[in-house]
Design a protein around this motif. Sequence first.
Motif, short mmCIF file in Angstrom:
data_model
loop_
_atom_site.label_atom_id
_atom_site.label_comp_id
_atom_site.label_asym_id
_atom_site.label_seq_id
_atom_site.Cartn_x
_atom_site.Cartn_y
_atom_site.Cartn_z
N ASN A 198 32.82 40.15 56.93
CA ASN A 198 32.15 38.93 56.44
C ASN A 198 30.76 39.24 55.89
OD1 ASN A 198 34.41 37.62 57.40
ND2 ASN A 198 33.28 36.02 58.47
N ARG A 220 31.06 43.71 48.61
CA ARG A 220 31.46 42.88 49.73
C ARG A 220 32.45 43.60 50.63
NH1 ARG A 220 33.36 37.45 47.61
NH2 ARG A 220 33.76 37.02 49.83
N ASP A 221 32.39 43.25 51.91
CA ASP A 221 33.33 43.77 52.90
C ASP A 221 33.87 42.56 53.64
OD1 ASP A 221 34.66 44.85 55.05
OD2 ASP A 221 33.13 46.34 55.49
N ASN A 222 35.02 42.10 53.22
CA ASN A 222 35.58 40.88 53.81
C ASN A 222 35.94 41.06 55.28
OD1 ASN A 222 35.32 39.42 51.41
ND2 ASN A 222 37.39 39.95 50.72
N SER A 240 35.15 35.97 44.72
CA SER A 240 36.14 36.14 45.80
C SER A 240 37.12 37.26 45.47
CB SER A 240 36.88 34.82 46.03
OG SER A 240 37.55 34.41 44.85
N SER A 292 36.47 35.31 52.70
CA SER A 292 37.07 35.98 51.54
C SER A 292 37.29 35.03 50.36
CB SER A 292 38.39 36.64 51.93
OG SER A 292 39.31 35.67 52.36
N ASN A 293 37.28 33.73 50.62
CA ASN A 293 37.49 32.75 49.55
C ASN A 293 36.21 32.38 48.81
OD1 ASN A 293 40.25 32.55 50.04
ND2 ASN A 293 39.96 30.94 51.57
#
Length: 114
Positions: A75, A70-72, A52, A29-30
Amino acid sequence: VQVVESGGGLVQAGGSLRLSCVASGISFSNYAIAWYRQAPGKQREWVASVSSTGSTNCTDSVKGRFTISRDNAKNTVNLQMNGLKPEDTAVYYCNAKLLWSLYWGQGTQVTVSS
């Protein structure tokens, strides 16, 4: 650290593909995630990226056709490609970047036939 792209293939012009980039071994996520592509005989070029914080951007040639997300929790970063054109044919790579850390995947081939 592993960065793995998938979802490439052969598609007719006007078709769609969804590429996925999964990164492991990092605090996902970073990281900012970007997609690049390299066509035969050409330099690698930036396609799209997501920060991020979720901010997205893409190169002019794919605006309105490609969407990055994105799907944190998984990942994963996806690149939804619609309205594909023969000139989109390339090996597509993703990278994960945070400050001085940069990790690349091995790429996935996208071929668009006319």
